[in-house]
Write a protein that holds these residues in place. Structure first.
Motif, PDB file in Angstrom:
ATOM      1  N   ASN A   1       0.861  -1.174   0.000  1.00  0.00           N
ATOM      2  CA  ASN A   1       0.000   0.000   0.000  1.00  0.00           C
ATOM      3  C   ASN A   1       0.904   1.232   0.000  1.00  0.00           C
ATOM      4  OD1 ASN A   1      -1.703   2.134   0.361  1.00  0.00           O
ATOM      5  ND2 ASN A   1      -2.736   1.309   2.164  1.00  0.00           N
ATOM      6  N   ARG A   2       1.107   1.807  -1.156  1.00  0.00           N
ATOM      7  CA  ARG A   2       1.921   3.016  -1.305  1.00  0.00           C
ATOM      8  C   ARG A   2       1.052   4.267  -1.323  1.00  0.00           C
ATOM      9  NH1 ARG A   2       5.601   0.980  -6.425  1.00  0.00           N
ATOM     10  NH2 ARG A   2       6.672  -0.736  -5.361  1.00  0.00           N
ATOM     11  N   GLY A   3      -0.249   4.079  -1.144  1.00  0.00           N
ATOM     12  CA  GLY A   3      -1.203   5.180  -1.256  1.00  0.00           C
ATOM     13  C   GLY A   3      -1.392   5.956   0.031  1.00  0.00           C
ATOM     14  N   THR A   4      -2.438   6.766   0.051  1.00  0.00           N
ATOM     15  CA  THR A   4      -2.704   7.675   1.170  1.00  0.00           C
ATOM     16  C   THR A   4      -3.905   7.255   2.008  1.00  0.00           C
ATOM     17  OG1 THR A   4      -4.064   9.066  -0.273  1.00  0.00           O
ATOM     18  CG2 THR A   4      -1.715   9.635  -0.084  1.00  0.00           C
ATOM     19  N   GLN A   5      -4.452   6.070   1.726  1.00  0.00           N
ATOM     20  CA  GLN A   5      -5.562   5.546   2.529  1.00  0.00           C
ATOM     21  C   GLN A   5      -5.425   4.032   2.616  1.00  0.00           C
ATOM     22  OE1 GLN A   5      -9.526   5.735   0.796  1.00  0.00           O
ATOM     23  NE2 GLN A   5      -8.651   6.008  -1.247  1.00  0.00           N
ATOM     24  N   PRO A   6      -6.071   3.409   3.595  1.00  0.00           N
ATOM     25  CA  PRO A   6      -6.008   1.951   3.688  1.00  0.00           C
ATOM     26  C   PRO A   6      -6.539   1.299   2.413  1.00  0.00           C
ATOM     27  CG  PRO A   6      -6.927   2.868   5.701  1.00  0.00           C
ATOM     28  CD  PRO A   6      -6.840   3.995   4.698  1.00  0.00           C
ATOM     29  N   VAL A   7      -5.977   0.152   2.076  1.00  0.00           N
ATOM     30  CA  VAL A   7      -6.453  -0.642   0.947  1.00  0.00           C
ATOM     31  C   VAL A   7      -7.372  -1.726   1.484  1.00  0.00           C
ATOM     32  CG1 VAL A   7      -5.791  -2.320  -0.825  1.00  0.00           C
ATOM     33  CG2 VAL A   7      -4.433  -0.252  -0.511  1.00  0.00           C
ATOM     34  N   VAL A   8      -8.523  -1.897   0.861  1.00  0.00           N
ATOM     35  CA  VAL A   8      -9.410  -3.017   1.154  1.00  0.00           C
ATOM     36  C   VAL A   8      -9.485  -3.833  -0.132  1.00  0.00           C
ATOM     37  CG1 VAL A   8     -11.722  -3.749   1.832  1.00  0.00           C
ATOM     38  CG2 VAL A   8     -10.715  -1.689   2.852  1.00  0.00           C
ATOM     39  N   LEU A   9      -9.077  -5.093  -0.029  1.00  0.00           N
ATOM     40  CA  LEU A   9      -8.995  -5.977  -1.180  1.00  0.00           C
ATOM     41  C   LEU A   9      -9.803  -7.233  -0.901  1.00  0.00           C
ATOM     42  CD1 LEU A   9      -7.597  -6.793  -3.898  1.00  0.00           C
ATOM     43  CD2 LEU A   9      -5.764  -7.766  -2.491  1.00  0.00           C
ATOM     44  N   ASN A  10     -10.745  -7.560  -1.788  1.00  0.00           N
ATOM     45  CA  ASN A  10     -11.525  -8.787  -1.674  1.00  0.00           C
ATOM     46  C   ASN A  10     -10.974  -9.784  -2.684  1.00  0.00           C
ATOM     47  OD1 ASN A  10     -13.438  -7.783   0.273  1.00  0.00           O
ATOM     48  ND2 ASN A  10     -14.236  -6.517  -1.369  1.00  0.00           N
ATOM     49  N   MET A  11     -10.502 -10.950  -2.192  1.00  0.00           N
ATOM     50  CA  MET A  11      -9.879 -11.960  -3.046  1.00  0.00           C
ATOM     51  C   MET A  11     -10.699 -13.246  -3.035  1.00  0.00           C
ATOM     52  SD  MET A  11      -7.235 -10.644  -4.516  1.00  0.00           S
ATOM     53  CE  MET A  11      -6.487 -12.117  -5.201  1.00  0.00           C
ATOM     54  N   PHE A  12     -10.744 -13.910  -4.189  1.00  0.00           N
ATOM     55  CA  PHE A  12     -11.489 -15.144  -4.393  1.00  0.00           C
ATOM     56  C   PHE A  12     -10.513 -16.207  -4.893  1.00  0.00           C
ATOM     57  CE2 PHE A  12     -13.959 -11.377  -5.120  1.00  0.00           C
ATOM     58  CZ  PHE A  12     -15.090 -11.574  -4.350  1.00  0.00           C
ATOM     59  N   TYR A  13     -10.448 -17.336  -4.204  1.00  0.00           N
ATOM     60  CA  TYR A  13      -9.490 -18.405  -4.506  1.00  0.00           C
ATOM     61  C   TYR A  13     -10.249 -19.639  -4.975  1.00  0.00           C
ATOM     62  CZ  TYR A  13      -6.458 -15.442  -1.679  1.00  0.00           C
ATOM     63  OH  TYR A  13      -5.752 -14.376  -1.178  1.00  0.00           O
ATOM     64  N   VAL A  14      -9.795 -20.240  -6.079  1.00  0.00           N
ATOM     65  CA  VAL A  14     -10.366 -21.471  -6.617  1.00  0.00           C
ATOM     66  C   VAL A  14      -9.389 -22.581  -6.242  1.00  0.00           C
ATOM     67  CG1 VAL A  14     -11.146 -22.675  -8.672  1.00  0.00           C
ATOM     68  CG2 VAL A  14     -11.404 -20.183  -8.511  1.00  0.00           C
ATOM     69  N   SER A  15      -9.757 -23.382  -5.249  1.00  0.00           N
ATOM     70  CA  SER A  15      -8.837 -24.348  -4.673  1.00  0.00           C
ATOM     71  C   SER A  15      -9.487 -25.730  -4.621  1.00  0.00           C
ATOM     72  CB  SER A  15      -8.426 -23.874  -3.267  1.00  0.00           C
ATOM     73  OG  SER A  15      -7.405 -24.669  -2.743  1.00  0.00           O
ATOM     74  N   ALA A  16      -8.845 -26.609  -3.879  1.00  0.00           N
ATOM     75  CA  ALA A  16      -9.363 -27.950  -3.609  1.00  0.00           C
ATOM     76  C   ALA A  16      -8.929 -28.312  -2.194  1.00  0.00           C
ATOM     77  CB  ALA A  16      -8.824 -28.958  -4.618  1.00  0.00           C
ATOM     78  N   PRO A  17      -9.677 -29.166  -1.493  1.00  0.00           N
ATOM     79  CA  PRO A  17      -9.320 -29.541  -0.139  1.00  0.00           C
ATOM     80  C   PRO A  17      -7.869 -30.025  -0.049  1.00  0.00           C
ATOM     81  CG  PRO A  17     -11.498 -30.371  -0.647  1.00  0.00           C
ATOM     82  CD  PRO A  17     -10.917 -29.836  -1.933  1.00  0.00           C
ATOM     83  N   GLY A  18      -7.149 -29.505   0.941  1.00  0.00           N
ATOM     84  CA  GLY A  18      -5.776 -29.919   1.177  1.00  0.00           C
ATOM     85  C   GLY A  18      -4.720 -29.106   0.441  1.00  0.00           C
ATOM     86  N   LEU A  19      -5.130 -28.258  -0.511  1.00  0.00           N
ATOM     87  CA  LEU A  19      -4.161 -27.428  -1.219  1.00  0.00           C
ATOM     88  C   LEU A  19      -3.801 -26.201  -0.393  1.00  0.00           C
ATOM     89  CD1 LEU A  19      -5.319 -27.367  -4.950  1.00  0.00           C
ATOM     90  CD2 LEU A  19      -3.488 -28.699  -3.918  1.00  0.00           C
ATOM     91  N   THR A  20      -2.564 -25.791  -0.449  1.00  0.00           N
ATOM     92  CA  THR A  20      -2.126 -24.565   0.204  1.00  0.00           C
ATOM     93  C   THR A  20      -2.375 -23.402  -0.758  1.00  0.00           C
ATOM     94  OG1 THR A  20      -0.416 -25.779   1.373  1.00  0.00           O
ATOM     95  CG2 THR A  20      -0.151 -23.395   1.247  1.00  0.00           C
ATOM     96  N   ILE A  21      -3.096 -22.411  -0.310  1.00  0.00           N
ATOM     97  CA  ILE A  21      -3.420 -21.262  -1.157  1.00  0.00           C
ATOM     98  C   ILE A  21      -2.190 -20.362  -1.311  1.00  0.00           C
ATOM     99  CG2 ILE A  21      -4.753 -19.122  -1.231  1.00  0.00           C
ATOM    100  CD1 ILE A  21      -7.055 -20.691   0.052  1.00  0.00           C
ATOM    101  N   THR A  22      -1.493 -20.110  -0.222  1.00  0.00           N
ATOM    102  CA  THR A  22      -0.365 -19.189  -0.224  1.00  0.00           C
ATOM    103  C   THR A  22       0.832 -19.812   0.468  1.00  0.00           C
ATOM    104  OG1 THR A  22      -1.907 -17.325  -0.097  1.00  0.00           O
ATOM    105  CG2 THR A  22       0.374 -16.865   0.495  1.00  0.00           C
ATOM    106  N   GLU A  23       2.006 -19.690  -0.142  1.00  0.00           N
ATOM    107  CA  GLU A  23       3.264 -20.118   0.473  1.00  0.00           C
ATOM    108  C   GLU A  23       4.120 -18.895   0.732  1.00  0.00           C
ATOM    109  OE1 GLU A  23       5.607 -23.082  -1.532  1.00  0.00           O
ATOM    110  OE2 GLU A  23       3.812 -24.162  -2.164  1.00  0.00           O
TER     111      GLU A  23
END
Length: 115
Positions: free
Chosen positions: A91-113
């Motif tokens: 966030n390099r801006g002048t106000q907080p960032v609000v980000l809505n993210m949608f992940y297409v996964s499967a049980p047991g998968l790691t979304i983020t490493e």
């Protein structure tokens, strides 16, 4: 009253132009997250293993890849995140960032490493 529809994004590639991978096999698992970045906040370096996309609800978010490639997304813009590429959000801006993210996964998968 009429309902209006606006297509915010339609692509088979992430924001850096790389083609998206196939969906994971097996039963789908959808995850939705809201991330709030205070002014000046940065995520740690990380990568995603699954297709994910989102909408900047407020502020402006800069995504920086480890190789120096970067792009800034502004309020109301949709994005398809890079997959398998080490990056971070800032966030390099002048106000907080609000980000809505949608992940297409499967049980047991790691979304983020973390890296």
């Amino acid at each position: 009253m009429d309902i209006t529809t606006t297509e915010l994004l339609h692509s088979s590639a992430s924001w850096d132009g790389i083609a998206l991978p196939d969906y994971p096999s097996g039963k789908p698992e959808l995850v939705v997250k809201r991330l709030v970045f205070p002014i000046g906040a940065k995520t740690g370096w990380h990568l995603h293993n699954v297709i994910n996309y989102g909408i900047v609800e407020q502020g402006e978010l800069t995504i920086v890849c480890e190789d120096g490639n970067e792009r800034t997304f502004h309020q109301g813009e949709a994005l398809i995140e890079v997959i398998g590429t080490v990056h971070r959000g800032e966030n390099r801006g002048t106000q907080p960032v609000v980000l809505n993210m949608f992940y297409v996964s499967a049980p047991g998968l790691t979304i983020t490493e973390q890296h």
